[in-house]
Design an enzyme around this catalytic site. Structure first.
Site, mmCIF file in Angstrom:
data_model
loop_
_atom_site.group_PDB
_atom_site.id
_atom_site.type_symbol
_atom_site.label_atom_id
_atom_site.label_comp_id
_atom_site.label_asym_id
_atom_site.label_seq_id
_atom_site.Cartn_x
_atom_site.Cartn_y
_atom_site.Cartn_z
ATOM 1 N N ASN A 26 -12.220 26.369 -21.891
ATOM 2 C CA ASN A 26 -11.155 26.769 -20.966
ATOM 3 C C ASN A 26 -11.436 26.096 -19.622
ATOM 4 O O ASN A 26 -12.318 26.518 -18.890
ATOM 5 C CB ASN A 26 -11.158 28.304 -20.837
ATOM 6 C CG ASN A 26 -10.174 28.795 -19.789
ATOM 7 O OD1 ASN A 26 -9.325 28.040 -19.301
ATOM 8 N ND2 ASN A 26 -10.292 30.072 -19.431
ATOM 9 N N TRP A 27 -10.662 25.058 -19.353
ATOM 10 C CA TRP A 27 -10.920 24.289 -18.122
ATOM 11 C C TRP A 27 -10.362 24.958 -16.880
ATOM 12 O O TRP A 27 -10.570 24.475 -15.774
ATOM 13 C CB TRP A 27 -10.332 22.870 -18.273
ATOM 14 C CG TRP A 27 -11.081 22.002 -19.232
ATOM 15 C CD1 TRP A 27 -12.260 22.290 -19.861
ATOM 16 C CD2 TRP A 27 -10.720 20.681 -19.670
ATOM 17 N NE1 TRP A 27 -12.652 21.245 -20.663
ATOM 18 C CE2 TRP A 27 -11.714 20.239 -20.568
ATOM 19 C CE3 TRP A 27 -9.645 19.838 -19.407
ATOM 20 C CZ2 TRP A 27 -11.681 18.986 -21.177
ATOM 21 C CZ3 TRP A 27 -9.604 18.594 -20.015
ATOM 22 C CH2 TRP A 27 -10.612 18.170 -20.884
ATOM 23 N N LYS A 28 -9.613 26.026 -17.062
ATOM 24 C CA LYS A 28 -9.000 26.731 -15.916
ATOM 25 C C LYS A 28 -8.240 25.726 -15.045
ATOM 26 O O LYS A 28 -7.688 24.767 -15.582
ATOM 27 C CB LYS A 28 -10.058 27.531 -15.160
ATOM 28 C CG LYS A 28 -10.863 28.434 -16.107
ATOM 29 C CD LYS A 28 -11.692 29.476 -15.431
ATOM 30 C CE LYS A 28 -12.412 30.301 -16.493
ATOM 31 N NZ LYS A 28 -13.164 31.421 -15.934
ATOM 32 N N HIS A 116 -5.993 36.424 -20.309
ATOM 33 C CA HIS A 116 -7.290 36.186 -19.677
ATOM 34 C C HIS A 116 -7.435 37.107 -18.470
ATOM 35 O O HIS A 116 -6.445 37.400 -17.789
ATOM 36 C CB HIS A 116 -7.388 34.715 -19.240
ATOM 37 C CG HIS A 116 -8.768 34.347 -18.788
ATOM 38 N ND1 HIS A 116 -9.234 34.656 -17.537
ATOM 39 C CD2 HIS A 116 -9.782 33.719 -19.432
ATOM 40 C CE1 HIS A 116 -10.488 34.223 -17.429
ATOM 41 N NE2 HIS A 116 -10.845 33.658 -18.571
ATOM 42 N N GLU A 118 -8.429 36.674 -15.572
ATOM 43 C CA GLU A 118 -7.939 36.109 -14.306
ATOM 44 C C GLU A 118 -6.415 36.254 -14.222
ATOM 45 O O GLU A 118 -5.858 36.469 -13.147
ATOM 46 C CB GLU A 118 -8.383 34.643 -14.175
ATOM 47 C CG GLU A 118 -9.868 34.563 -13.835
ATOM 48 C CD GLU A 118 -10.579 33.305 -14.321
ATOM 49 O OE1 GLU A 118 -9.924 32.309 -14.628
ATOM 50 O OE2 GLU A 118 -11.832 33.360 -14.396
ATOM 51 N N GLU A 188 -14.351 39.318 -23.699
ATOM 52 C CA GLU A 188 -14.814 38.748 -22.442
ATOM 53 C C GLU A 188 -15.002 39.855 -21.414
ATOM 54 O O GLU A 188 -14.067 40.174 -20.666
ATOM 55 C CB GLU A 188 -13.781 37.751 -21.904
ATOM 56 C CG GLU A 188 -13.595 36.525 -22.755
ATOM 57 C CD GLU A 188 -13.298 35.306 -21.881
ATOM 58 O OE1 GLU A 188 -14.022 34.308 -22.018
ATOM 59 O OE2 GLU A 188 -12.376 35.364 -21.054
ATOM 60 N N GLY A 194 -17.868 33.910 -15.237
ATOM 61 C CA GLY A 194 -18.161 33.122 -14.044
ATOM 62 C C GLY A 194 -19.283 33.682 -13.194
ATOM 63 O O GLY A 194 -19.497 33.246 -12.064
ATOM 64 N N SER A 234 -19.923 33.382 -19.116
ATOM 65 C CA SER A 234 -21.187 32.716 -18.744
ATOM 66 C C SER A 234 -21.938 32.133 -19.941
ATOM 67 O O SER A 234 -23.180 32.186 -19.982
ATOM 68 C CB SER A 234 -22.078 33.666 -17.942
ATOM 69 O OG SER A 234 -21.438 34.033 -16.736
ATOM 70 N N GLY A 255 -15.950 28.721 -20.189
ATOM 71 C CA GLY A 255 -15.287 28.279 -18.968
ATOM 72 C C GLY A 255 -16.094 27.192 -18.280
ATOM 73 O O GLY A 255 -16.031 26.010 -18.644
ATOM 74 N N GLY A 256 -16.893 27.587 -17.300
ATOM 75 C CA GLY A 256 -17.640 26.640 -16.459
ATOM 76 C C GLY A 256 -18.385 25.561 -17.241
ATOM 77 O O GLY A 256 -18.325 24.379 -16.887
HETATM 78 P P1 PGA Z 1 -17.201 31.268 -17.820
HETATM 79 O O1 PGA Z 1 -15.669 31.618 -18.104
HETATM 80 O O2 PGA Z 1 -17.745 30.628 -19.060
HETATM 81 O O3 PGA Z 1 -17.155 30.301 -16.645
HETATM 82 O O4 PGA Z 1 -17.891 32.550 -17.498
HETATM 83 C C1 PGA Z 1 -15.293 32.148 -19.337
HETATM 84 C C2 PGA Z 1 -13.822 32.409 -19.318
HETATM 85 O O5 PGA Z 1 -13.282 32.737 -18.267
HETATM 86 O O6 PGA Z 1 -13.153 32.303 -20.365
#
Ligand code: PGA
Length: 270
Positions: A26-28, A116, A118, A188, A194, A234, A255-256
């Site tokens: 997930n590149w956001k 998600h 966010e 999640e 994050g 994470s 994500g990251g």
């Molecule tokens: P993260 O994000 O790996 O940066 O914690 C995961 C996500 O939001 O799907």
């Protein structure tokens, strides 16, 4: 660079449970379309054909990148699945700024992340919005990756399973069992996203159990055993392997650590 034809390589089901693992990046809100092309080319170069046997790999880039990645994947016959990070639930109309599931399906998008945290927290998506999005994605022949998980305060209050129950039940109660079976869940926990503070393997297994428990209650045991549950929050190359040792965990939502191709390749190869 020589093009490698890797269309024969597809992920094999986990012999322990018959489910195909899915590792999603997930590149956001990162990578312009030019950066996205370069990142996917590099990732493709770093991965070996056998890496695609272990798990299906989906890439969830911003909307503005998707057409470029679609063309790259098709032209170079890359075995990645194309993903999106969100979509609206209506097919068309006066919804300024929204992207419809019909548009994504026409770009050969296979997986759409829905709900998600966010989106829920920063953009005020409700459980009912998420329910409508899950249905719209399925009706357009794509597969939702439905994110659920509790906040730190909810966890401290002992409310994890109640939160998971509400989020899962609202989204899938009205689906037919066939449709419910094709939903991918991502457990999640919000406090792990994050934060650098990944859940433990035990947390991830308990989250997956809680999700399957709700699916079993609303549908049946067969459906609960068929749904895939990813862990996200994470994930790095240092902890990815441990999560994937558990037969309850069918993959990762990253994500990251998915942004940099070197680091995402290390997660996949972990
Ligand atoms: P993260 O994000 O790996 O940066 O914690 C995961 C996500 O939001 O799907």
């Amino acid at each position: 660079m020589l093009k490698k034809d890797r269309t024969d390589f597809s992920a094999k089901p986990n012999p322990l449970n018959g489910r195909v693992r899915l590792i999603s990046g997930n590149w956001k809100m990162n990578h312009t379309h030019l950066e996205a092309i370069a990142a996917l080319q590099k990732l493709s170069f770093l991965l070996k054909p056998s890496d695609f046997n272990f798990a299906e790999i989906s890439i969830h880039a911003p909307f503005t990148d998707i057409r470029s990645l679609q063309l790259l994947i098709e032209t170079d016959r890359m075995p990645f699945s194309l993903g999106a990070q969100n979509c609206f639930f209506e097919s068309r109309g006066a919804f300024t700024g929204e992207i419809s599931p019909v548009m994504l399906a026409r770009l050969s998008v296979k997986y759409v992340i829905v709900g998600h945290s966010e989106r829920r927290d920063l953009f005020h998506e409700t459980d009912d919005d998420v329910r409508r999005k899950v249905l719209a994605v399925l009706e357009n022949g794509m597969l939702p990756i439905l994110c659920v998980g509790e906040s730190f305060a909810e966890r401290e209050a002992g409310d994890r399973d109640r939160v998971i129950d509400r989020q899962v039940a609202t989204a899938v109660a009205a689906l037919t069992p066939e449709r419910a079976r094709s939903v991918v869940f991502a457990y999640e926990p919000k406090w792990a996203i994050g934060s650098g503070l990944a859940a433990t393997l035990e947390d991830a297994i308990e989250g997956a159990h809680a999700i399957r428990g709700v699916v079993e209650r609303l549908h049946d045991l067969e459906t609960a055993a068929a749904v895939r549950v990813q862990y996200g929050g994470s994930v790095t190359s240092a902890n990815a392997r441990e999560f994937l040792t558990a037969s309850e965990v069918d993959g990762l939502l990253v994500g990251g650590a998915s942004l940099d191709p070197d680091s995402f390749a290390r997660v996949i190869q972990a």
